[in-house]
Design an enzyme around this catalytic site. Structure first.
Site, mmCIF file in Angstrom:
data_model
loop_
_atom_site.group_PDB
_atom_site.id
_atom_site.type_symbol
_atom_site.label_atom_id
_atom_site.label_comp_id
_atom_site.label_asym_id
_atom_site.label_seq_id
_atom_site.Cartn_x
_atom_site.Cartn_y
_atom_site.Cartn_z
ATOM 1 N N VAL A 131 42.666 42.245 50.331
ATOM 2 C CA VAL A 131 42.092 43.542 49.961
ATOM 3 C C VAL A 131 42.179 43.543 48.437
ATOM 4 C CG1 VAL A 131 42.278 46.058 50.156
ATOM 5 C CG2 VAL A 131 42.851 44.593 52.118
ATOM 6 N N PRO A 132 41.101 43.102 47.780
ATOM 7 C CA PRO A 132 41.168 42.651 46.380
ATOM 8 C C PRO A 132 41.251 43.745 45.313
ATOM 9 C CG PRO A 132 38.925 42.514 47.172
ATOM 10 C CD PRO A 132 39.767 42.933 48.347
ATOM 11 N N CYS A 133 42.395 44.401 45.253
ATOM 12 C CA CYS A 133 42.601 45.422 44.226
ATOM 13 C C CYS A 133 42.666 44.800 42.827
ATOM 14 C CB CYS A 133 43.846 46.234 44.517
ATOM 15 S SG CYS A 133 45.346 45.275 44.724
ATOM 16 N N HIS A 134 42.909 43.499 42.751
ATOM 17 C CA HIS A 134 42.948 42.827 41.447
ATOM 18 C C HIS A 134 41.570 42.813 40.778
ATOM 19 C CE1 HIS A 134 41.896 39.635 44.320
ATOM 20 N NE2 HIS A 134 41.240 39.067 43.320
ATOM 21 N N ARG A 135 40.520 43.095 41.542
ATOM 22 C CA ARG A 135 39.156 43.109 41.000
ATOM 23 C C ARG A 135 38.781 44.445 40.376
ATOM 24 N NH1 ARG A 135 36.776 40.120 46.309
ATOM 25 N NH2 ARG A 135 37.777 38.103 45.932
#
Length: 166
Positions: A131-135
């Site tokens: 769940v790519p919160c780093h993006r």
């Protein structure tokens, strides 16, 4: 109920992965994070080290960290408020190698004025990377908060060859 876990040690990072029988529910930096998350969301779930049960999850994360995987095909067992779950769903729509702003996520969930609340929900994302919160970065392209630290966020964006401002 069981909360299964294993460690992923990689030259890029060190993570602890956890799953229920329904899917991946938490990816963290320490086992203590996983235990804390489990107590909060699953109550008296038994923490069970289970490398064999976690093998699919671990291999997909290893492939991602090696730059060989761009999409995850993992069952997820996400927990959170209805608002948080909307935000987590929006995060999953951010394509590999792309970034968006907090305002973009607020717009995507149909609540453009909820930028700060979106930031709070993103900070509670329990499943790093898949769940790519780093993006999610600042509107001006700078790296903003990341619950697991800016150095890890930089590594993840570098894997995806995403330009960012330090």
């Amino acid at each position: 109920m069981h909360l299964y876990w294993t460690r992923l040690e990689d030259e890029q990072c060190s993570l602890v992965l956890a799953a229920t029988d329904q899917g991946v529910c938490c990816v963290g930096i320490t086992l203590e994070e996983i235990q804390e998350w489990g107590s909060k969301h699953l109550g008296d779930a038994e923490l069970v080290e289970a490398p064999e049960k976690m093998a699919l999850y671990k291999s997909q994360l290893q492939e991602y960290l090696a730059g060989e995987r761009t999409i995850f095909d993992l069952p997820l067992d996400l927990k959170g408020t209805p608002f948080q779950l909307k935000v987590f769903e929006a995060l999953q729509q951010i394509p590999y190698g792309s970034t968006v702003s907090y305002a973009d996520i607020a717009e995507a969930i149909g609540n453009p004025k909820a930028v700060r609340a979106v930031g709070g929900a993103i900070g509670k994302n329990p499943v790093l990377i898949a769940v790519p919160c780093h993006r999610v970065i600042g509107k001006n392209g700078t790296l903003t908060g990341f619950s697991s630290g800016i150095p890890l966020k930089k590594k993840l964006l570098t894997i995806e060859k995403v330009p960012f401002k330090d």
